[in-house]
Write a protein that holds these residues in place. Structure first.
Motif, PDB file in Angstrom:
ATOM      1  N   ARG A   1       0.839  -1.205   0.000  1.00 33.19           N
ATOM      2  CA  ARG A   1       0.000   0.000   0.000  1.00 33.19           C
ATOM      3  C   ARG A   1       0.877   1.259   0.000  1.00 33.19           C
ATOM      4  NH1 ARG A   1      -2.312  -0.613   4.409  1.00 33.19           N
ATOM      5  NH2 ARG A   1      -4.275  -1.576   3.849  1.00 33.19           N
TER       6      ARG A   1
ATOM      7  N   ALA B   1       1.044   4.145  -2.805  1.00 34.59           N
ATOM      8  CA  ALA B   1       0.724   5.537  -2.454  1.00 34.59           C
ATOM      9  C   ALA B   1       1.855   6.449  -2.928  1.00 34.59           C
ATOM     10  CB  ALA B   1       0.512   5.659  -0.943  1.00 34.59           C
TER      11      ALA B   1
ATOM     12  N   ASP C   1      -5.115   4.600  -5.979  1.00 33.48           N
ATOM     13  CA  ASP C   1      -6.546   4.669  -6.317  1.00 33.48           C
ATOM     14  C   ASP C   1      -6.939   3.734  -7.455  1.00 33.48           C
ATOM     15  OD1 ASP C   1      -7.104   6.379  -4.260  1.00 33.48           O
ATOM     16  OD2 ASP C   1      -6.613   8.169  -5.448  1.00 33.48           O
ATOM     17  N   ARG C   2      -5.937   3.214  -8.169  1.00 34.99           N
ATOM     18  CA  ARG C   2      -6.237   2.244  -9.241  1.00 34.99           C
ATOM     19  C   ARG C   2      -6.145   0.807  -8.737  1.00 34.99           C
ATOM     20  NH1 ARG C   2      -1.997   4.058 -13.562  1.00 34.99           N
ATOM     21  NH2 ARG C   2      -2.065   1.877 -14.224  1.00 34.99           N
TER      22      ARG C   2
ATOM     23  N   PRO D   1     -11.587  -2.295  -3.598  1.00 36.00           N
ATOM     24  CA  PRO D   1     -10.559  -1.302  -3.922  1.00 36.00           C
ATOM     25  C   PRO D   1      -9.542  -1.301  -2.782  1.00 36.00           C
ATOM     26  CG  PRO D   1     -12.770  -0.320  -3.889  1.00 36.00           C
ATOM     27  CD  PRO D   1     -12.901  -1.709  -3.357  1.00 36.00           C
TER      28      PRO D   1
ATOM     29  N   ALA E   1      -7.744   0.998  -1.624  1.00 36.03           N
ATOM     30  CA  ALA E   1      -7.841   2.213  -0.798  1.00 36.03           C
ATOM     31  C   ALA E   1      -8.871   2.050   0.329  1.00 36.03           C
ATOM     32  CB  ALA E   1      -8.186   3.401  -1.682  1.00 36.03           C
TER      33      ALA E   1
END
Ligand SMILES: C[S@@+](CC[C@H](N)C(=O)[O-])C[C@H]1O[C@@H](n2cnc3c(N)ncnc32)[C@H](O)[C@@H]1O
Length: 241
Positions: free
Chosen positions: A190, A194, A200-201, A217, A219
Motif C-alpha cells: 500500500r 501511495a 486509487d487504481r 478497492p 484504498a
C-alpha cells in the motif's frame, strides 16, 4: 520401466478451471504428491478433490515453515533447500519403482510454484511433463472485471516480499502491475502504491475464484496483512488510444 514426473497446473481455485488434460492425468496417476502448510489441507489438493484416481497413493510434503520466516534470512534458503532435496528423493523413489507421479500445483506449475524446485532436481534424470494451468492472477483480474494490459502496456509482476524501495523503483516504469504473495506485506505494498500515485487504481482480490473470494478497492482496506492467497492488481490502459 520408465516413469514420468508430472507437474499438474490446477488453476486458481474454481475446480471448473482445471484443464481436461490435468483431469485425465490425475484420474490415472498411481501416485499423487502435493505441498501444504502444516495443519492445512493444501490448496492444490483441495482443487484436485474429485479428479483423483481413487486408488492413488498420496504423498504429502509439509513445508518446514511458510510466512513465519523472512526470505532474506539465510536459514530460509538452507532449510528450504534441504526440504526440497528430501521431497525430490521421495519422488525419485516412486519413479524408480516405475510409478508415474503427479505433483499437484495451484495455478501454473512454472509460475512461482514449489514444483519448480523438485523439477530442477529431477528433470534431467527422469521423463517429465508439465501441464500448464490458469494462473492465480488471471483468475483474479477476471473476477475483478479488470482488463489488465492493453496495446503496448508493460505489465509488471512483483512479489510482495520485495522491500518498499525496490517496489517503488520498478513501479515507476510500469503501466500495469500485479503483486503476488501479498499476505503480511499488504502494508508495504500500500505504501509503495501511495508513493507512486497508483493507490486509487489498485484492487485487492482475496481467494480469486475460490469459495471465500473477496474483491475490494485497495484504498478501502486498512489492514496490514491479509490471507496468503491474495493478489493486488493495478490495471493498465491509462493512455488514450
Ligand atoms: C507460491 S505463489 C503460486 C502462484 C501460482 N503458481 C499461480 O500460477 O498463480 C502463491 C501466491 O499466488 C497468489 N495466488 C495464487 N492463486 C490465487 C488466487 N486464486 N487468489 C488470490 N491470490 C492467488 C497469491 O499472491 C499467493 O501468495
Amino acid at each position: 520401466m520408465v516413469a514420468t514426473l508430472y507437474g499438474i497446473g490446477l488453476g486458481p481455485g474454481d475446480p471448473e478451471l482445471v484443464t481436461l488434460k490435468a483431469k485425465r492425468l490425475l484420474g490415472s496417476a498411481p501416485v499423487t504428491a502435493f505441498f501444504a502448510k502444516r495443519g492445512r489441507p493444501g490448496q492444490a489438493r483441495m482443487i484436485a478433490e474429485g479428479h483423483l484416481n481413487p486408488a492413488t497413493r498420496e504423498l504429502r510434503f509439509d513445508y518446514p515453515f511458510t510466512a513465519d520466516m523472512d526470505v532474506r534470512d539465510p536459514r530460509y534458503h538452507e532449510e528450504m533447500e534441504a526440504f526440497y532435496d528430501r521431497c525430490a528423493m521421495e519422488l525419485a523413489a516412486c519413479l524408480d519403482q516405475g510409478w508415474d507421479v503427479a505433483v499437484l500445483c495451484e495455478g501454473d506449475p512454472f509460475f512461482y510454484g514449489s514444483f519448480m524446485y523438485v523439477f530442477d532436481r529431477l528433470h534431467g534424470r527422469y521423463a517429465s511433463e508439465v501441464v500448464p494451468g490458469v494462473t492465480g492472477m488471471s483468475g483474479c483480474w477476471t473476477r475483478a472485471g479488470a482488463p489488465i494490459a492493453h496495446g503496448d502496456d508493460v505489465l509488471l509482476v512483483l512479489p510482495g516480499t520485495l522491500p518498499q524501495e525496490a517496489m517503488v523503483a520498478r513501479l515507476r516504469n510500469a503501466d500495469a502491475a500485479v503483486f503476488m504473495k501479498v499476505g503480511r506485506h499488504l502494508g508495504t505494498i500500500r505504501r509503495a502504491l501511495a508513493e507512486t500515485g497508483l493507490i486509487d487504481r489498485a484492487i485487492l482480490v482475496e481467494g480469486g475464484t475460490m469459495a471465500h473470494e473477496r474483491v475490494q478497492p485497495l484504498a478501502a482496506v486498512h489492514d496490514e496483512s491479509v490471507d496468503y492467497f491474495s493478489i493486488v492488481l493495478v490495471p493498465g490502459r491509462q493512455r488514450v488510444r
